[in-house]
Design a protein around this motif. Structure first.
Motif, PDB file in Angstrom:
ATOM      1  N   ASN A   1     -13.786  48.740  -0.523  1.00 56.78           N
ATOM      2  CA  ASN A   1     -13.582  47.309  -0.763  1.00 56.78           C
ATOM      3  C   ASN A   1     -12.120  46.885  -0.755  1.00 56.78           C
ATOM      4  OD1 ASN A   1     -12.603  48.256  -3.204  1.00 56.78           O
ATOM      5  ND2 ASN A   1     -14.322  47.503  -4.428  1.00 56.78           N
ATOM      6  N   PHE A   2     -11.235  47.778  -0.295  1.00 58.24           N
ATOM      7  CA  PHE A   2      -9.813  47.432  -0.288  1.00 58.24           C
ATOM      8  C   PHE A   2      -9.129  48.207   0.825  1.00 58.24           C
ATOM      9  CE2 PHE A   2      -5.470  46.996  -1.995  1.00 58.24           C
ATOM     10  CZ  PHE A   2      -5.498  45.653  -2.365  1.00 58.24           C
ATOM     11  N   ILE A   3      -7.955  47.701   1.210  1.00 60.61           N
ATOM     12  CA  ILE A   3      -7.122  48.363   2.210  1.00 60.61           C
ATOM     13  C   ILE A   3      -5.771  48.678   1.591  1.00 60.61           C
ATOM     14  CG2 ILE A   3      -6.046  48.182   4.482  1.00 60.61           C
ATOM     15  CD1 ILE A   3      -9.115  48.221   4.525  1.00 60.61           C
ATOM     16  N   LEU A   4      -5.364  49.935   1.643  1.00 65.85           N
ATOM     17  CA  LEU A   4      -4.031  50.344   1.200  1.00 65.85           C
ATOM     18  C   LEU A   4      -3.147  50.539   2.425  1.00 65.85           C
ATOM     19  CD1 LEU A   4      -5.012  52.975  -1.530  1.00 65.85           C
ATOM     20  CD2 LEU A   4      -4.223  50.626  -1.904  1.00 65.85           C
ATOM     21  N   THR A   5      -1.961  49.972   2.405  1.00 69.23           N
ATOM     22  CA  THR A   5      -1.064  50.011   3.561  1.00 69.23           C
ATOM     23  C   THR A   5       0.177  50.842   3.265  1.00 69.23           C
ATOM     24  OG1 THR A   5       0.038  47.982   2.852  1.00 69.23           O
ATOM     25  CG2 THR A   5      -1.832  47.750   4.356  1.00 69.23           C
ATOM     26  N   ARG A   6       0.673  51.497   4.299  1.00 71.81           N
ATOM     27  CA  ARG A   6       1.938  52.232   4.180  1.00 71.81           C
ATOM     28  C   ARG A   6       2.486  52.504   5.583  1.00 71.81           C
ATOM     29  NH1 ARG A   6      -2.176  55.746   3.152  1.00 71.81           N
ATOM     30  NH2 ARG A   6      -2.175  57.835   4.042  1.00 71.81           N
ATOM     31  N   GLY A   7       3.728  52.939   5.623  1.00 68.17           N
ATOM     32  CA  GLY A   7       4.323  53.351   6.891  1.00 68.17           C
ATOM     33  C   GLY A   7       4.555  52.218   7.867  1.00 68.17           C
ATOM     34  N   SER A   8       4.998  51.059   7.391  1.00 68.01           N
ATOM     35  CA  SER A   8       5.220  49.937   8.309  1.00 68.01           C
ATOM     36  C   SER A   8       6.278  50.291   9.350  1.00 68.01           C
ATOM     37  CB  SER A   8       5.655  48.695   7.532  1.00 68.01           C
ATOM     38  OG  SER A   8       6.873  48.927   6.864  1.00 68.01           O
ATOM     39  N   GLY A   9       6.062  49.805  10.557  1.00 69.68           N
ATOM     40  CA  GLY A   9       7.033  50.085  11.608  1.00 69.68           C
ATOM     41  C   GLY A   9       6.898  49.108  12.757  1.00 69.68           C
ATOM     42  N   MET A  10       8.004  48.914  13.463  1.00 65.73           N
ATOM     43  CA  MET A  10       8.019  48.110  14.681  1.00 65.73           C
ATOM     44  C   MET A  10       8.253  49.060  15.851  1.00 65.73           C
ATOM     45  SD  MET A  10      10.403  44.789  15.608  1.00 65.73           S
ATOM     46  CE  MET A  10       9.766  43.823  14.242  1.00 65.73           C
TER      47      MET A  10
ATOM     48  N   ASN B   1     -10.182  41.697   0.330  1.00 67.94           N
ATOM     49  CA  ASN B   1     -10.915  42.377  -0.735  1.00 67.94           C
ATOM     50  C   ASN B   1     -12.242  41.666  -0.990  1.00 67.94           C
ATOM     51  OD1 ASN B   1     -10.781  42.298  -4.276  1.00 67.94           O
ATOM     52  ND2 ASN B   1     -11.427  44.097  -3.121  1.00 67.94           N
ATOM     53  N   GLN B   2     -12.223  40.346  -1.004  1.00 64.11           N
ATOM     54  CA  GLN B   2     -13.443  39.584  -1.216  1.00 64.11           C
ATOM     55  C   GLN B   2     -14.407  39.710  -0.029  1.00 64.11           C
ATOM     56  OE1 GLN B   2     -14.298  38.092  -4.153  1.00 64.11           O
ATOM     57  NE2 GLN B   2     -12.461  39.211  -4.789  1.00 64.11           N
ATOM     58  N   VAL B   3     -13.846  39.758   1.172  1.00 69.08           N
ATOM     59  CA  VAL B   3     -14.684  39.952   2.363  1.00 69.08           C
ATOM     60  C   VAL B   3     -15.401  41.296   2.291  1.00 69.08           C
ATOM     61  CG1 VAL B   3     -14.672  40.211   4.876  1.00 69.08           C
ATOM     62  CG2 VAL B   3     -13.214  38.487   3.786  1.00 69.08           C
ATOM     63  N   LEU B   4     -14.659  42.337   1.924  1.00 63.78           N
ATOM     64  CA  LEU B   4     -15.233  43.685   1.899  1.00 63.78           C
ATOM     65  C   LEU B   4     -16.213  43.882   0.744  1.00 63.78           C
ATOM     66  CD1 LEU B   4     -12.046  45.780   2.799  1.00 63.78           C
ATOM     67  CD2 LEU B   4     -14.006  45.262   4.278  1.00 63.78           C
ATOM     68  N   ILE B   5     -15.939  43.268  -0.401  1.00 68.79           N
ATOM     69  CA  ILE B   5     -16.848  43.395  -1.546  1.00 68.79           C
ATOM     70  C   ILE B   5     -18.254  42.936  -1.165  1.00 68.79           C
ATOM     71  CG2 ILE B   5     -17.430  42.316  -3.757  1.00 68.79           C
ATOM     72  CD1 ILE B   5     -14.471  42.499  -4.506  1.00 68.79           C
ATOM     73  N   ASN B   6     -18.328  41.866  -0.384  1.00 72.25           N
ATOM     74  CA  ASN B   6     -19.613  41.266  -0.044  1.00 72.25           C
ATOM     75  C   ASN B   6     -20.194  41.768   1.278  1.00 72.25           C
ATOM     76  OD1 ASN B   6     -19.771  39.405  -2.336  1.00 72.25           O
ATOM     77  ND2 ASN B   6     -17.980  38.424  -1.401  1.00 72.25           N
ATOM     78  N   HIS B   7     -19.565  42.760   1.874  1.00 77.38           N
ATOM     79  CA  HIS B   7     -20.044  43.252   3.167  1.00 77.38           C
ATOM     80  C   HIS B   7     -21.318  44.088   2.973  1.00 77.38           C
ATOM     81  CE1 HIS B   7     -20.173  45.249   7.066  1.00 77.38           C
ATOM     82  NE2 HIS B   7     -19.312  44.346   7.496  1.00 77.38           N
ATOM     83  N   PRO B   8     -22.304  43.950   3.854  1.00 81.43           N
ATOM     84  CA  PRO B   8     -23.555  44.708   3.723  1.00 81.43           C
ATOM     85  C   PRO B   8     -23.353  46.225   3.632  1.00 81.43           C
ATOM     86  CG  PRO B   8     -23.798  42.989   5.372  1.00 81.43           C
ATOM     87  CD  PRO B   8     -22.365  42.978   4.962  1.00 81.43           C
ATOM     88  N   VAL B   9     -22.357  46.763   4.331  1.00 77.88           N
ATOM     89  CA  VAL B   9     -22.106  48.211   4.253  1.00 77.88           C
ATOM     90  C   VAL B   9     -21.778  48.621   2.823  1.00 77.88           C
ATOM     91  CG1 VAL B   9     -20.514  50.061   4.914  1.00 77.88           C
ATOM     92  CG2 VAL B   9     -21.421  48.506   6.657  1.00 77.88           C
TER      93      VAL B   9
END
Length: 411
Positions: free
Chosen positions: A222-231, A201-209
């Motif tokens: 500025n964040f990543i939401l995850t779902r659907g974990s699988g192996m 989150n901190q990396v993305l907040i400060n990203h030039p994009v």
């Protein structure tokens, strides 16, 4: 002459009566002369992907539409990883992700970061290869706001919860990931993923994009939401097992991922977006090109599902009319021995903004196919059709029978 089949899939096509549309569904309301002509000349019905009332995702829906049983579903993460070209190793845990916007308190302002479509590759590069302890986090952008995350390391588990609050929960905090069993592997995986989400989150907040997006009044991703974990698990290559060749024309990574895992050939192009501006002319040309050297070709349109998720009935009408034009382009140059089938992977009612367990209309058209009295392609008319009400497995395997690849039972 042996038959071939083109299957046209309108993702999330099914809907409900909508007051704004005069209590018609978007499919009933839309101007669809070519779909209706196919209905009047072909055989129609309804399809439940698994069983009546069972809601499925795009991943499960296409697992079934590509000929597999629901028990072969590998999890959304591995499907998405295959769709963007990530090669999984034994023990890898894969997730489906969204770029999202959160505020300083972790409240999800927008689950899709304003439906970001540009420069997500630059954001992905900034966090791909991130390491916490001995675990490497591989990250790859996908269609529009979507992305894929892979955790690679020892002693990991896919049995963890989602961080995505899911629709329609913008305005809620993201969910802390938790172990879904008592194993040390699940606990460790959840803890590491929670750390990763906070740190990137901190990396993305400060990203030039994102700095540039905010300067333009756009929401930052500025964040990543995850779902659907699988192996990853093994998926049978049905075409090889039964002796037919298959291709998939699509731009949506979930669909392409499941096609790749199924062993089917892929036809993709950057102009195949996940929205209403997708290039249907090129999709039609690719489908007609693919059917020359394949027995079965799927061509996919995502926009109908997107408009359902956006609670946009008029937008869904426009998407359906684009699907109608796609079918005209295909029918204008269809080889003589080719059947055309219409279906959807699930319903996405606009009033709900999410998938539902309602059936979707289906159709088979072409040489050797009986017609029935139905003259329009929609949820109500097709309920009176000669195909009746089938499961997804029954519908697809009925199509495979026209390819003459289903083994005979008994003597």
């Amino acid at each position: 002459m042996k038959k071939k089949i083109i299957v046209a899939i309108a993702d999330g096509l099914g809907d409900r009566p909508i007051q704004e549309l005069g209590n018609l569904s978007p499919l009933q309301y839309a101007n669809t002369p070519h779909l209706d002509q196919l209905a009047s000349e072909g055989r129609t019905g309804l399809m439940d992907p698994i069983h009546p009332g069972i809601t499925v995702g795009t991943d499960m829906g296409h697992t079934i539409l590509f000929g597999h049983s629901s028990s072969q579903y590998p999890g959304r993460g591995p499907i998405e990883a295959a769709g963007v070209g990530l090669i999984l190793e034994a023990g890898d845990i894969a997730f489906r992700c969204n770029f999202a916007t959160v505020n300083d308190e972790g409240i999800v302002v927008d689950r899709r970061a304003g439906r970001i479509r540009q420069r997500t590759d630059e954001l992905a590069q900034a966090i791909n290869g991130y390491r916490i302890e001995d675990v490497e986090f591989l990250f790859k952008e996908a269609t529009e706001h979507r992305a894929v995350l892979v955790m690679r390391g020892q002693d990991l588990s896919a049995n963890i919860s989602d961080s995505d609050p899911k629709a329609p929960n913008d305005g809620s905090p993201y969910k802390k990931v938790r172990a879904l069993d008592s194993s040390p592997q699940a606990k460790r995986t959840a803890e590491l993923l929670n750390r990763f989400l906070v740190e990137i989150n901190q990396v993305l907040i400060n990203h030039p994009v994102n700095i540039e997006r905010q300067a333009k009044g756009l929401l930052p991703a500025n964040f990543i939401l995850t779902r659907g974990s699988g192996m990853m698990t093994e998926i049978s290559h049905l075409g090889k097992d039964l002796g037919f060749t298959c291709a998939v024309v699509a731009g949506e990574d979930t669909v392409l991922g499941m096609a790749h895992l199924s062993g089917y050939d892929l036809f993709r192009d950057p102009s195949f977006t996940g929205n209403i501006d997708t290039n249907i002319e090129l999709k039609a040309r690719y489908a007609l090109k693919a059917i020359r050297n394949h027995d079965l070709v799927y061509v996919h349109l995502k926009a109908t599902d997107v408009m359902g998720h956006d609670n946009n009935p008029k937008g869904k009408v426009r998407a359906i009319e684009k699907f109608d034009k796609l079918l005209k382009l295909i029918m204008d140059d269809l080889p003589q021995n080719t059947l055309v089938a219409l279906c959807a992977d699930h319903s996405t009612p606009c009033e709900k903004g999410e998938h539902s367990g309602e059936p979707v209309p289906i159709l088979i058209h072409g040489p050797g196919i009986f017609s029935d009295p139905v003259s329009s392609y929609d949820e109500v008319a097709c309920s009176q059709g000669g195909l009746g009400r089938l499961t997804g497995h029954e519908f697809i395997w009925s199509l495979l029978d026209y390819l003459e690849v289903i083994p005979k039972q008994g003597n």
